[in-house]
Design a protein around this motif. Structure first.
Motif, PDB file in Angstrom:
ATOM      1  N   THR A 222       0.802  -1.223   0.000  1.00 15.04           N
ATOM      2  CA  THR A 222       0.000   0.000   0.000  1.00 15.04           C
ATOM      3  C   THR A 222       0.835   1.273   0.000  1.00 15.04           C
ATOM      4  O   THR A 222       0.338   2.331  -0.390  1.00 15.04           O
ATOM      5  N   LYS A 244      -1.771   3.225  -2.410  1.00 11.24           N
ATOM      6  CA  LYS A 244      -2.746   4.285  -2.151  1.00 11.24           C
ATOM      7  C   LYS A 244      -2.179   5.671  -2.462  1.00 11.24           C
ATOM      8  O   LYS A 244      -2.942   6.619  -2.660  1.00 11.24           O
ATOM      9  N   TYR A 264      -4.173   2.211  -6.804  1.00 14.55           N
ATOM     10  CA  TYR A 264      -5.302   2.899  -6.181  1.00 14.55           C
ATOM     11  C   TYR A 264      -4.980   4.311  -5.699  1.00 14.55           C
ATOM     12  O   TYR A 264      -5.621   4.818  -4.780  1.00 14.55           O
TER      13      TYR A 264
END
Length: 465
Positions: A222, A244, A264
């Motif tokens: 992430t 992220k 993302y």
């Protein structure tokens, strides 16, 4: 005749090996045979050959390149003072790699290729601070033998290809907050691919390039901290990770194809100095709503922001003159794209096969150059604004034929057309094809043939020149 020669050489070689085995052990190790000529040469060859397999004896002073074994652990002497770990027979439980090969005084500085690959039952791994190099597939995880995460040594310089990768995603459990020491200068291709336990990565300050697929398919990853000397992010580097956010260093110059596909991030700022973004680099980043591109940018691959369904606005810098296929396929209807430069080439800029009509009509394009506006209009885009006013000249996008080829007006002001292909009813061209410099429409208006469409002669195998 060849087989006879090989047979004689093999017999002589075997005899040489027997002689070597008969020599005193110290003589084998040092190579001080006192012999010369062909006999000494073949004895040396035989000795090297014999040393390719680990010796069951623990030599006090092995020769360079010799492989030997101590208590089920294999080594190879690589310099006068160092060895490489080459095998660990009983690799299970807690593995503690020694700083020196026992009884030799030789320092362990590298882990060889595939040493722990497929070794089941390992619970922990400890590397000594002396290790500087980790070989290809050294700690490769398989479904039958997943390897645990562990701390990397502080003096590490290079990590080989697939060194910590997993054969399939999901075989590694737990959480790995990976910190790669600042001493590392090289990380090989796919070094950590499919490691499902990696959740964060801190890359070294000295690293200048992230290689092909280094962290691709790390489903739990992430957060990444990039080093401040990084120049190139290679293709597929973070493909289908769960990133992220990403903060690029000012030193960056290139982002490779598919580098962040299906990640993302909500927003990205590409720093000034980046000149190339590869094909599909950010394709499928569904959460991406804000993009800032630098004035230094000059090359952007196809589908770069395709299926970024949250992206509302983006500005294409002046240096980008080739508007490649499907950059913005599946943008939301209310999206706005601003183009600063003069487009020299347009290839179905926004459109994929599924939503050509919607994109051409609803996506708003703001242009500062009439050439760009005309070219976009010529491939069917209608919602175009040029210098604050709607752009819809009568001539732009006009199609006509001279009986041989079809043409589309791409720049009414400069009287330029694009050759689109063979005219309706005309025979497909064959042999050597002469492209006219100028053509005239049915109203007697003369145009310069400025370019040839990318499918003008598609699947025509009769053209020779």
């Amino acid at each position: 005749m060849i087989s006879k020669r090989i047979g004689k050489r093999s017999a002589f070689f075997v005899a040489a090996c027997v002689i070597v085995q008969a020599l005193p052990f110290s003589l084998q190790i040092t190579g001080e045979t006192g012999l010369s000529g062909k006999t000494a040469e073949i004895l040396r060859e035989a000795n090297v050959y014999a040393s390719e397999e680990p010796s069951s004896i623990s030599p006090a002073s092995p020769v360079l390149g010799q492989r030997f074994e101590i208590d089920g652990v294999g080594y190879r002497k690589v310099t006068e003072n160092t060895v490489q770990l080459t095998d660990w027979a009983d690799a299970s439980g807690d593995i503690v790699i020694p700083e020196k090969a026992p009884g030799t005084g030789l320092t362990v500085t590298s882990i060889g290729d595939s040493v722990f690959r497929g070794k089941a039952g390992i619970e922990s791994i400890t590397l000594p601070d002396t290790v500087t190099d980790i070989g290809n597939y050294a700690f490769y995880s398989t479904p039958e033998a997943p390897l645990p995460a562990f701390e990397l040594p502080p003096n590490l310089i290079s990590i080989g290809e697939y060194a910590f990768a997993a054969e399939v995603n999901g075989v590694n459990s737990g959480r790995w907050d990976l910190v790669i020491p600042d001493t590392v200068k090289v990380i090989g291709r796919y070094a950590y691919t499919q490691r499902s336990d990696i959740q964060s990565v801190k890359l070294p300050e000295n690293l200048t390039k992230i290689e092909y697929g280094t962290f691709c398919l790390c489903a739990s990853l992430t957060h990444v901290t990039l080093g401040n000397r990084l120049k190139i992010i290679g293709p597929y580097a973070f493909y289908q990770c769960n990133l992220k956010e990403i903060n690029f260093p000012e030193t960056l110059t290139e982002i490779g194809a598919y580098a962040f596909r299906s990640c993302y991030m909500a927003e990205i700022t590409v720093p000034d100095g980046v000149h190339t973004i590869g094909k599909s680099a950010f394709e499928g980043c569904y959460m991406l709503s804000r993009v800032t591109l630098p004035d230094s940018l000059s090359s952007v691959g196809a589908r770069v922001f395709s299926y970024c369904k949250s992206l509302q606005a983006v500005t294409i810098p002046e240096g980008v003159t080739r508007l490649n296929a499907a950059w913005f396929e599946s943008l939301p209807d209310a999206a706005t794209v601003s183009i600063k430069g003069d487009a020299a080439y347009v290839d179905q800029f926004f459109c994929g096969e599924m939503d050509i009509t919607r994109l051409r009509c609803k996506i708003k394009i703001i242009c500062e150059s009439e050439q760009t506006a005309a070219r976009l209009y010529s491939v069917g885009h209608t919602n175009i604004e040029l210098n604050g006013e709607a752009y819809a000249p009568e001539e732009a996008g006009l199609n006509f034929s001279d009986g041989v080829f079809r043409y589309t007006v791409i720049n009414p002001q400069k009287k330029q057309v694009r050759l689109e292909g063979t005219a309706e009813g005309a025979a497909a061209p064959a042999g050597k094809v002469a492209i006219p410099e100028t053509v005239t429409d049915e109203n007697g208006v003369s145009y310069t043939v400025a370019e040839i469409g990318h499918r003008a002669f598609y699947e025509n195998n009769e053209i020779t020149g």
